[in-house]
Design an enzyme around this catalytic site. Sequence first.
Site, PDB file in Angstrom:
ATOM      1  CG  HIS A   1      -5.161 -18.424 -11.901  1.00  0.00           C
ATOM      2  ND1 HIS A   1      -4.981 -18.331 -10.741  1.00  0.00           N
ATOM      3  CD2 HIS A   1      -6.472 -18.922 -12.119  1.00  0.00           C
ATOM      4  CE1 HIS A   1      -5.809 -19.025 -10.001  1.00  0.00           C
ATOM      5  NE2 HIS A   1      -7.012 -19.365 -11.115  1.00  0.00           N
TER       6      HIS A   1
ATOM      7  NE  ARG B   1     -10.883 -15.506  -9.252  1.00  0.00           N
ATOM      8  CZ  ARG B   1     -10.264 -16.661  -9.931  1.00  0.00           C
ATOM      9  NH1 ARG B   1      -9.399 -17.124  -9.301  1.00  0.00           N
ATOM     10  NH2 ARG B   1     -10.777 -16.920 -11.220  1.00  0.00           N
TER      11      ARG B   1
ATOM     12  NE  ARG C   1     -12.704 -25.108 -10.891  1.00  0.00           N
ATOM     13  CZ  ARG C   1     -13.872 -25.884 -10.978  1.00  0.00           C
ATOM     14  NH1 ARG C   1     -13.463 -27.024 -10.565  1.00  0.00           N
ATOM     15  NH2 ARG C   1     -14.857 -25.767 -11.841  1.00  0.00           N
ATOM     16  CB  THR C   2      -9.429 -20.425  -7.317  1.00  0.00           C
ATOM     17  OG1 THR C   2      -9.408 -20.824  -8.748  1.00  0.00           O
ATOM     18  CG2 THR C   2      -8.096 -20.197  -6.865  1.00  0.00           C
TER      19      THR C   2
ATOM     20  CE  LYS D   1     -19.266   0.461   4.105  1.00  0.00           C
ATOM     21  NZ  LYS D   1     -18.737  -0.249   5.298  1.00  0.00           N
TER      22      LYS D   1
END
Lengths: 323, 323, 323
Positions: A145, A106, A55-56, A85
């Site tokens: 957020h 994010r 969604r974001t 890695k």
Amino acid sequence: MAAYKKVPHCIKTQQYTVDELSELFRIAKTYKETGESSSARGKIMTTLFYEPSTRTRLSFEAAMLRLGGRVISTDNAGQFSSAAKGETLEDTIRVVSEYCDVIVLRHTDEDAAERAINYSAHIPVINGGCGPNKDRPHYMHLAQHPTQALLDLYTIEEHFGYITSLRVAFVGDLKNGRTVRSLAYLLGKYHGVKIKFVAPGNLAVGDDIKDYLKRHNVEYQEYGNLASVIDQVDVVYMTRLQEERMTGSSELSASMDRIRLGTSYAMTEALAAKMHDNAIILHPLPRIDEISTAVDRMKQAKYFDQARNGLYVRMALLHQMFN
Amino acid sequence: MAAYKKVPHCIKTQQYTVDELSELFRIAKTYKETGESSSARGKIMTTLFYEPSTRTRLSFEAAMLRLGGRVISTDNAGQFSSAAKGETLEDTIRVVSEYCDVIVLRHTDEDAAERAINYSAHIPVINGGCGPNKDRPHYMHLAQHPTQALLDLYTIEEHFGYITSLRVAFVGDLKNGRTVRSLAYLLGKYHGVKIKFVAPGNLAVGDDIKDYLKRHNVEYQEYGNLASVIDQVDVVYMTRLQEERMTGSSELSASMDRIRLGTSYAMTEALAAKMHDNAIILHPLPRIDEISTAVDRMKQAKYFDQARNGLYVRMALLHQMFN
Amino acid sequence: MAAYKKVPHCIKTQQYTVDELSELFRIAKTYKETGESSSARGKIMTTLFYEPSTRTRLSFEAAMLRLGGRVISTDNAGQFSSAAKGETLEDTIRVVSEYCDVIVLRHTDEDAAERAINYSAHIPVINGGCGPNKDRPHYMHLAQHPTQALLDLYTIEEHFGYITSLRVAFVGDLKNGRTVRSLAYLLGKYHGVKIKFVAPGNLAVGDDIKDYLKRHNVEYQEYGNLASVIDQVDVVYMTRLQEERMTGSSELSASMDRIRLGTSYAMTEALAAKMHDNAIILHPLPRIDEISTAVDRMKQAKYFDQARNGLYVRMALLHQMFN
């Protein structure tokens, strides 16, 4: 927040002044009317998501495209690639920032966006949701957020025409929710806002938020169920109850807790009907069963409008970064 | 299908009339000649795939880009994101439809696209392949992949110049294949088409398809091996044999079944050589070993042309939605 | 390499002449100055990655967008889609090449790009890193990552103004690194280049590379630790030590090996300080701990510039393909 003036990062909601918020919302409102512009023409946005959030990510990407910009994207940077890695976030940011004009990040680490701005060359970083990482409990107070909170606040301002003196209830898992923190910090910037926290004891709002509100002279109280505040607020901000975090050790208690929580912290048609005539229900989504779908049809239900506003607020944010 | 007239969704092949198919194919043919247009300029398509399908997704995305449009995309919505947190498809559609101008939906639930159109605001939904979900056997008759069937039919019409009275063999796993259903429904709209189903008993074509064909007066018969029909048809539509669905309980029987099936339901050079001079072989791909690669060089082999036509048929479909 | 003349594929570094490299770098330099063009307008690139590599994929996609082109993308073709159902690479290439104008292929098979060009219709294929697949040890000598080597060489040429007679040390895991092979092949095309391989015995450079260098009269020597060559070279090309490949059978020896390797094959501030005044350190990234972050601030550190150059070299490569 002087450092944010040179490059217009979006890292945490504390960084914004009320005037900056007004200006951002003015631009968002314009985009809600016009829908498009070419203010990001020639620019490239990277959505660098270490944990997926369809969604974001899609909301940011649609916003960038509607500004005439372009997108390169990864939605599982953590599991799949250099990070697996052993590459540090800092090295990744140094490299990726050479490819593009803005990074939306994010990450599971609460301070990821804050760290990224030291390595992003001269391009802005947007916090697309960072933390909480339950393995680092002493960082939890940094989980934010901010763009979610900006669109939340925009939706409130759009409905009421003002923020000052509004009474807002936060309901559900207030301990783990980064959007609650980000929005509480924003509300603390307006005079006379009154906050009611409604949560089970083990999911109560954190001390960092309460300390912030005290410092900003914001009145708040804590409650054990939604029914007791439903007719005393202008905004009910529902959040998802993350079952795995609420329950005790046995299957039985888990089941009983769930029933009890469902009754005390869920929005039903009956409860919504007790709200003031002009009051609204918000939710950052995804919603599980903490709001009955029967409520969707009621005029109080604003959570899908809220999601839609995310597009315009993100367009406004990107617009400011490029102009 | 009146509901589809207001917003031009593409949900299941029953919805199309022969005239609508002719018009769609006329546009597809134009795009095959011209390759590009700007008929989707300013539009955004979301590919919302709950299960990955690289080929189908890339085909849709290339089609949208060649129309001057833009794309936002997710190819594992089911595993990774809101759905994993428990969000309903309906909520996801409500939110995502605010970001874009058309949604291509791929989902394990057979009725997903049908349900989505009630929540997609005013934008069209395209079924990019829905179902079958083996945990819901009584929904299996709704599993479809309509755009695959449209490109199949386009390829047949392109080659023969007509559909009426053609003789079509469907070969392989006819029980689980959604493309077989979608294409059989389309063929049933044309006069005089004759269908031969060639499948092992436990993978025989479903009653829902047979009932449909009876209602539409389409002649069909069932066979146990490809050799017995190879020289009696105009089109051989091969499908992938999904081994895990065919085999009995023991390793031994699985292995023996596989050999037997390989012989009875696979296309070899020798078999292809027995086809009528103008007959063609189609396959929705991916092909495993049910068509020998030696066949690829034969003039009967049309499955790669068919895949290419997918681009033009999808361009035509999107073109119609925006014009 | 006549076959590559008709369609300008980029498969392996042997294919390039010194003149072609000069011309490529000339264009890359222009893009480093101008940043954009419209030379890929109307074109579509597919990034077809069977194993994820966020950095390489985003670099190619940013390059394509900055040329005015468009991108369709998959970054886990191997795990998720047709390949998981058993489709061959050849079939996938045949289909995908119909959707686009260039394919960037990353694959675990060393010869994947070479095989792909036989099935890519008339569009070019770029090897975005193929192999090594440890289950096919006799193919290992085909593993290459040519665009990485091109950007490596560009960075060297940009710094020194020439390649002839430079002394280059390759350090770390030289057995499994495909970039080492690709770059060694390029260096072998210039007069008087001297190469020093610095690796533990079980990760020593392969015979195929040594044979190539002998045939091209390139002087090379092998060493057991970085300190012994640090003041005798112009370029130190560091590579990631992949622990799981270095260690013996017991936990104890693994741990001891790691400490020893850390000392012998890692770049520290102290070592970097012993380099010639004009010497540089490169690394294909991601870097784990084989270069101390303290080195990042030193003028010898060129690995982030090198990553940035990847954008311009890839723009140049794509530019040539479309013009």
